[in-house]
Design an enzyme around this catalytic site. Sequence first.
Site: not given
Lengths: 248, 248
Positions: B50, B52, B110, B197
Amino acid sequence: MRNLKMTIAYVGTAYSGWQIQPHRPTIQGVLEERLSRMLPDRPRLAGAGRTDAGVHARGQVANFATACAIPPAGLRRGLNAILPPDIAVLEVEEAPPEFHARANARAKDYRYRIVVGEVVSPFDAPFVLQVRGGLDVAAMRAAAGRLLGTHDFSSFCLAGTEVESRVRTLHLSEVAVEGPAIEYRVRGEGFLRHMVRTIVGTLVDVGKGRRRPEEIGAILAARDRRAAGPSAAARGLVLDRVIYGGDR
Amino acid sequence: MRNLKMTIAYVGTAYSGWQIQPHRPTIQGVLEERLSRMLPDRPRLAGAGRTDAGVHARGQVANFATACAIPPAGLRRGLNAILPPDIAVLEVEEAPPEFHARANARAKDYRYRIVVGEVVSPFDAPFVLQVRGGLDVAAMRAAAGRLLGTHDFSSFCLAGTEVESRVRTLHLSEVAVEGPAIEYRVRGEGFLRHMVRTIVGTLVDVGKGRRRPEEIGAILAARDRRAAGPSAAARGLVLDRVIYGGDR
């Protein structure tokens, strides 16, 4: 008065081109408005090339006269802090009083990107023309080479453009394969309206086998916009660099 | 019923993230709506991760059940023809009935991009975090390495997230210099909310000399979100790839 030279990059997607127009977002308009917030006077920018709506730039050049005393680095920092993220000032330099970004430009480099295939990455989509079904790169290369040198480019110029002469000189006109993309690279002393995009539209016709590279001579000789192919979409085009006397 | 697996790329700038929400543009919402135009039923997508609001993907994976008989290539072509240019379906494949994009994901890759300097190119701006004043890449590398392996990542998880366990395993956690950009690359079996992040925000603190790489152990041990650095902006983050059993 100082004469300042700016090098500017922009993603043109959201703009009606470089040149200022009333009631439309333009690169020149945004830059002049932001400059007027920092300077006592609203300066008038002279741009090296008037990129069309949707065309991008990695190295547009413009100059302006100002009485302000802000050092170049401070102007750049201040402008970038208030510019939208799709426009950036890469450099600000003091220029001789006689420097004029358009009149003194010796040559300009443009490149145009084409992606061949079924799917375009969303990261590339705003910057490429998608072509389905394959392109004959060798034929496109041969056709691009036939545009080198000095020609009357009327057939590749937006119909109705008023200009003294449609003779232009190309120093580079080549097709390169760049990963999944095909790139047309051109360096010319000057360009007519829609010239690069019409060259690309014609090269795509050649790549698809609709025309032969040998027809380029006849297309040039016709001096008639209807002789060339369609004008390729603005989004694939980037003004890469403006070259001045003394540049390497 | 068939079970179809889709690989999806998107520029997340204009979206409130992957997961469907009422009255907000989401990737899942747009995909389900477009699929419902082509299929007799409105399918429900299960996404592997999911992402952001504002986060991008080059290889998100989702699956859905459908009774339709359209071949995978036709579904891909049809979907891409009606999707906005910031979302593309890269692949559609038949999957075994038991395949589930989230439950079966073995790992996710990522990457996060940082540009150090005064000016960010408008072509990069939607995809990078800008840092002024330099970063100590060697220190960032050392800190990133200390996150490798299995840890309780509570300190790097959005406060208040309800989840059974905050223990996660990272198989790759490295800082690479890529031209003018610094890239953080991470492969993990799973990630907590804001985890990448918050890792990047903490690495930037290390790169700026505000923390030492040796502090990573204490930050992990604190199991408290306040122990880590700020969460870096969403726009620098890309979900690169989802890895399943049998993938090379």
